[in-house]
Design a protein around this motif. Sequence first.
Motif, PDB file in Angstrom:
ATOM      1  N   TYR A  80       0.840  -1.202   0.000  1.00  0.00           N
ATOM      2  CA  TYR A  80       0.000   0.000   0.000  1.00  0.00           C
ATOM      3  C   TYR A  80       0.878   1.256   0.000  1.00  0.00           C
ATOM      4  N   LEU A  81       1.953   1.206   0.807  1.00  0.00           N
ATOM      5  CA  LEU A  81       2.810   2.392   0.898  1.00  0.00           C
ATOM      6  C   LEU A  81       3.589   2.585  -0.403  1.00  0.00           C
ATOM      7  N   ALA A  82       3.959   1.474  -1.039  1.00  0.00           N
ATOM      8  CA  ALA A  82       4.639   1.568  -2.338  1.00  0.00           C
ATOM      9  C   ALA A  82       3.713   2.245  -3.343  1.00  0.00           C
ATOM     10  N   LYS A  83       2.450   1.900  -3.278  1.00  0.00           N
ATOM     11  CA  LYS A  83       1.456   2.508  -4.181  1.00  0.00           C
ATOM     12  C   LYS A  83       1.380   4.010  -3.918  1.00  0.00           C
ATOM     13  N   GLU A  84       1.332   4.372  -2.611  1.00  0.00           N
ATOM     14  CA  GLU A  84       1.284   5.799  -2.253  1.00  0.00           C
ATOM     15  C   GLU A  84       2.512   6.529  -2.785  1.00  0.00           C
ATOM     16  N   ALA A  85       3.652   5.801  -2.842  1.00  0.00           N
ATOM     17  CA  ALA A  85       4.910   6.424  -3.319  1.00  0.00           C
ATOM     18  C   ALA A  85       4.993   6.413  -4.853  1.00  0.00           C
ATOM     19  N   GLY A  86       3.985   5.875  -5.494  1.00  0.00           N
ATOM     20  CA  GLY A  86       3.959   5.880  -6.966  1.00  0.00           C
ATOM     21  C   GLY A  86       4.704   4.718  -7.607  1.00  0.00           C
ATOM     22  N   TRP A  87       5.055   3.697  -6.820  1.00  0.00           N
ATOM     23  CA  TRP A  87       5.748   2.528  -7.387  1.00  0.00           C
ATOM     24  C   TRP A  87       4.746   1.547  -7.996  1.00  0.00           C
ATOM     25  N   ASN A  88       5.281   0.710  -8.891  1.00  0.00           N
ATOM     26  CA  ASN A  88       4.495  -0.403  -9.416  1.00  0.00           C
ATOM     27  C   ASN A  88       5.121  -1.701  -8.962  1.00  0.00           C
ATOM     28  N   LEU A  89       4.607  -2.266  -7.903  1.00  0.00           N
ATOM     29  CA  LEU A  89       5.058  -3.603  -7.498  1.00  0.00           C
ATOM     30  C   LEU A  89       4.149  -4.616  -8.183  1.00  0.00           C
ATOM     31  N   HIS A  90       4.707  -5.792  -8.463  1.00  0.00           N
ATOM     32  CA  HIS A  90       3.903  -6.843  -9.088  1.00  0.00           C
ATOM     33  C   HIS A  90       3.796  -7.979  -8.085  1.00  0.00           C
ATOM     34  N   ILE A  91       2.606  -8.196  -7.605  1.00  0.00           N
ATOM     35  CA  ILE A  91       2.410  -9.159  -6.520  1.00  0.00           C
ATOM     36  C   ILE A  91       1.872 -10.468  -7.090  1.00  0.00           C
ATOM     37  N   TYR A  92       2.474 -11.560  -6.653  1.00  0.00           N
ATOM     38  CA  TYR A  92       1.965 -12.898  -6.978  1.00  0.00           C
ATOM     39  C   TYR A  92       1.350 -13.457  -5.699  1.00  0.00           C
ATOM     40  N   ALA A  93       0.044 -13.700  -5.735  1.00  0.00           N
ATOM     41  CA  ALA A  93      -0.682 -14.180  -4.549  1.00  0.00           C
ATOM     42  C   ALA A  93      -0.942 -15.677  -4.697  1.00  0.00           C
ATOM     43  N   CYS A  94      -0.458 -16.462  -3.751  1.00  0.00           N
ATOM     44  CA  CYS A  94      -0.777 -17.900  -3.743  1.00  0.00           C
ATOM     45  C   CYS A  94      -2.235 -18.051  -3.294  1.00  0.00           C
ATOM     46  N   GLU A  95      -2.982 -18.925  -3.941  1.00  0.00           N
ATOM     47  CA  GLU A  95      -4.427 -18.993  -3.658  1.00  0.00           C
ATOM     48  C   GLU A  95      -4.718 -19.421  -2.214  1.00  0.00           C
ATOM     49  N   THR A  96      -3.830 -20.254  -1.647  1.00  0.00           N
ATOM     50  CA  THR A  96      -3.930 -20.636  -0.228  1.00  0.00           C
ATOM     51  C   THR A  96      -5.078 -21.616   0.044  1.00  0.00           C
ATOM     52  N   ARG A  97      -4.885 -22.813  -0.481  1.00  0.00           N
ATOM     53  CA  ARG A  97      -5.805 -23.916  -0.162  1.00  0.00           C
ATOM     54  C   ARG A  97      -5.704 -24.224   1.337  1.00  0.00           C
ATOM     55  N   PRO A  98      -6.755 -24.695   2.018  1.00  0.00           N
ATOM     56  CA  PRO A  98      -8.052 -24.995   1.418  1.00  0.00           C
ATOM     57  C   PRO A  98      -9.069 -23.852   1.420  1.00  0.00           C
ATOM     58  N   LEU A  99      -8.855 -22.789   2.215  1.00  0.00           N
ATOM     59  CA  LEU A  99      -9.936 -21.801   2.331  1.00  0.00           C
ATOM     60  C   LEU A  99      -9.748 -20.578   1.434  1.00  0.00           C
ATOM     61  N   LEU A 100      -8.662 -20.615   0.661  1.00  0.00           N
ATOM     62  CA  LEU A 100      -8.479 -19.640  -0.426  1.00  0.00           C
ATOM     63  C   LEU A 100      -8.396 -18.170   0.014  1.00  0.00           C
ATOM     64  N   GLN A 101      -7.758 -17.953   1.166  1.00  0.00           N
ATOM     65  CA  GLN A 101      -7.627 -16.562   1.620  1.00  0.00           C
ATOM     66  C   GLN A 101      -6.844 -15.719   0.610  1.00  0.00           C
ATOM     67  N   GLY A 102      -5.888 -16.341  -0.075  1.00  0.00           N
ATOM     68  CA  GLY A 102      -5.100 -15.593  -1.068  1.00  0.00           C
ATOM     69  C   GLY A 102      -5.958 -15.215  -2.265  1.00  0.00           C
TER      70      GLY A 102
END
Length: 355
Positions: free
Chosen positions: A180-202
């Motif tokens: 979030y802070l990187a976004k506020e600073a104008g950066w472009n981070l590329h996030i890879y989110a693991c889906e997180t089995r079994p309840l898929l929080q990711g």
Amino acid sequence: MIVAEQKNSIISVIYNKDHISLLDQRLLPQKMEYVRLSTINDVWHAIHQLQVRGAPAIGIAAAFGLALWANHWQSSDLPSFLKALHRAKSQLASSRPTAVNLFWALARVVDQAKRASSVREAKILIEKEALEIQAEDEEICRRIGEHGLTLFSDEQNIMTICNAGSIATARYGTALAPFYLAKEAGWNLHIYACETRPLLQGARLTTWELQQADIDVTLITDNMAAHTMRTKNIDAVIVGCDRVAKNGDVANKIGTFGLALQAKSLHIPFYVAAPLSTFDFQTLTGEEIPIEERADEEVSHIGQIATAPANTKVFNPAFDITPASYITAFITEHGIFAPDNLEKLIELKTKERST
Ligand code: MRU
């Protein structure tokens, strides 16, 4: 439906004296709906069923649960109030076993109540402490984000698991705070989110939260992590956590240890973002951390649909332990610490316990 939204963040737990408005995280991303919790039993069920989840948010909800309970108390007899308060604390403490923030927040609130000389005063102190826990957590998460940001740079590719974002805390999150802070600073981070089995929080929560904040996020299944690290030039892995033992071992969402093993093999730094409230120096090693095991259906079914033959044997640990030797550094509100250098945090925790 109540919607409490600030820029880049959604408030998941809102205290209203006679009830708590809770963002029902089980319904996301299809529905953004707040449920009303009016009793301590409602709060217990909400934590147990993961309507509220994520270590700091669980602690905040439990603290407000005690405030709710206290507000319903009628008699002015202080000893019986304090006795019943201990029972209420034990009830809430039984809702989930792994995230230490739950026990930490409950103890903080009860300690305040013990200072009171009347039930009226105890009620005021309980409410004040619960609100303070929430307000402090927002500030703490922002500081975690600021420290975390110093480890990253514009255009980096970063992997995470589970959800350690705004809705898992008071605001900003832990592992997601630097994004979030990187976004506020104008950066472009590329996030890879693991889906997180079994309840898929990711899949359900992290992608949703990052999209709300207009942060670039790509979803992968958990078994794609090693391949993605290698082929998508992952610069770092960052995760939240539920408990850190004295030797630096970490309990976090199941799958975290796997990511740490893969990251180490591929020489990718592995960071754990956590507030001091998640460090439990009474627990000496990860071996001592209780790992929650949840219902078989979470693994054998997706929603109502069976994905395995009836009566298939299931093992469903909700968390795993990542040994300290796999962790590059902890990112806390007090700065960045190598896992073999936690003395300053131990000192701060000792001070916190004695005040
Ligand atoms: O079972 P959950 O969804 O409560 O598990 C949550 C996690 O493992 C998070 O990574 C952890 O609590 C940190 S949240 C800031």
